[in-house]
Motif scaffolding. Structure first.
Motif, PDB file in Angstrom:
ATOM      1  N   ALA A  30       0.842  -1.210   0.000  1.00  0.00           N
ATOM      2  CA  ALA A  30       0.000   0.000   0.000  1.00  0.00           C
ATOM      3  C   ALA A  30       0.875   1.256   0.000  1.00  0.00           C
ATOM      4  N   ARG A  31       1.915   1.224   0.805  1.00  0.00           N
ATOM      5  CA  ARG A  31       2.799   2.398   0.913  1.00  0.00           C
ATOM      6  C   ARG A  31       3.577   2.626  -0.379  1.00  0.00           C
ATOM      7  N   ILE A  32       3.965   1.537  -1.024  1.00  0.00           N
ATOM      8  CA  ILE A  32       4.720   1.660  -2.276  1.00  0.00           C
ATOM      9  C   ILE A  32       3.868   2.316  -3.357  1.00  0.00           C
ATOM     10  N   GLN A  33       2.593   2.008  -3.361  1.00  0.00           N
ATOM     11  CA  GLN A  33       1.713   2.627  -4.357  1.00  0.00           C
ATOM     12  C   GLN A  33       1.648   4.143  -4.132  1.00  0.00           C
ATOM     13  N   GLU A  34       1.590   4.557  -2.851  1.00  0.00           N
ATOM     14  CA  GLU A  34       1.596   6.002  -2.548  1.00  0.00           C
ATOM     15  C   GLU A  34       2.914   6.652  -2.981  1.00  0.00           C
ATOM     16  N   LEU A  35       4.017   5.953  -2.682  1.00  0.00           N
ATOM     17  CA  LEU A  35       5.339   6.471  -3.054  1.00  0.00           C
ATOM     18  C   LEU A  35       5.455   6.654  -4.559  1.00  0.00           C
ATOM     19  N   GLU A  38       3.893   9.817  -5.493  1.00  0.00           N
ATOM     20  CA  GLU A  38       4.750  10.962  -5.131  1.00  0.00           C
ATOM     21  C   GLU A  38       5.880  11.135  -6.141  1.00  0.00           C
ATOM     22  N   ILE A  39       6.481  10.025  -6.526  1.00  0.00           N
ATOM     23  CA  ILE A  39       7.609  10.076  -7.471  1.00  0.00           C
ATOM     24  C   ILE A  39       7.118  10.563  -8.833  1.00  0.00           C
ATOM     25  N   ALA A  40       5.965  10.049  -9.256  1.00  0.00           N
ATOM     26  CA  ALA A  40       5.404  10.473 -10.556  1.00  0.00           C
ATOM     27  C   ALA A  40       5.125  11.974 -10.553  1.00  0.00           C
ATOM     28  N   ASP A  41       4.679  12.487  -9.401  1.00  0.00           N
ATOM     29  CA  ASP A  41       4.332  13.907  -9.307  1.00  0.00           C
ATOM     30  C   ASP A  41       5.552  14.823  -9.176  1.00  0.00           C
ATOM     31  N   SER A  42       6.738  14.244  -8.999  1.00  0.00           N
ATOM     32  CA  SER A  42       7.924  15.076  -8.765  1.00  0.00           C
ATOM     33  C   SER A  42       8.528  15.608 -10.061  1.00  0.00           C
TER      34      SER A  42
END
Ligand code: IMP
Ligand code: MG
Length: 189
Positions: A30-35, A38-42
């Motif tokens: 679940a946390r990896i999907q959030e990460l 975040e990475i895609a949005d950077s």
């Protein structure tokens, strides 16, 4: 553990020890999907991912597949670094056992590692990638340990924080064992 300097980590290979689960497989995914989001949005361009072997191989494999679901299409390479860690004790020296193959010059690079502890490994990797001419370098770790850093570095992306305990599983080892565990935990007996 009786003798933490023993090459087997003081663990009887014939017996599966008991573990305390710190982060379950479900929590990690679940946390990896959030990460990944975040990475895609950077906004990194022409992304090159460099995973630090060996400890990050499971994390990197799952994170890369999560990045795919958010339309990030990186090139991927690996670097094998050794921190001359004998069992649980780090010597403080980092060296390159296997270098990256791809051209780094002018690229946005995301470095992936398993754990940020003293910070020496990640700082070494970051310096290396900058020295190869990257235009932007970001770092991502599965676990940031709550210990004082020897190197002045923070991860740009991190999945979890944990206390100063030695963890295994999900790619991370104690004397080459327990990398296959689907969770992050610590050996309790
Ligand atoms: P640092 O250079 O002290 O930040 O240590 C980072 C490296 O040490 C990581 O890439 C891991 O491979 C390893 N490491 C640090 N703590 C642990 C741990 O608790 N379990 C397994 N490996 C660890
Ligand atoms: Mg490592």
């Amino acid at each position: 553990m009786d003798d933490p300097t023993a090459t087997d980590g003081g663990i009887d290979p014939a017996r599966l020890p008991e573990f305390e689960v710190l982060f379950s497989g479900a929590e990690i995914s679940a946390r990896i999907q959030e990460l990944a989001r975040e990475i895609a949005d950077s906004g990194m361009q022409r992304l090159l991912v460099v995973a630090i072997l060996k400890g990050s191989f499971v994390f990197a494999a799952d994170l890369l597949r999560a990045l795919h679901t958010v339309d990030v299409r990186p090139e991927v390479d690996f670097v094998t670094l050794s921190s001359y860690r004998k069992n649980q004790i780090s010597s403080g020296q980092v060296s390159i056992l296997r270098d990256v193959d791809l051209e780094v010059e002018g690229r946005d690079v995301l470095i992936i590692d398993d754990i940020l502890e003293s910070g020496r490994t990640l700082a070494f990797a970051k310096d290396l990638i900058w020295a190869r001419g990257a235009s932007r370098v970001s770092t991502c770790v599965l676990i940031e340990k709550a210990v004082p850093r020897a190197a002045d570095i923070a991860a740009d992306f991190k999945a979890f924080r944990c206390e100063d305990v030695f963890v295994v599983g999900y790619g991370m080892d104690l004397a080459y064992r327990f990398r296959e565990l689907p969770f992050v935990g610590r050996v309790i007996s």
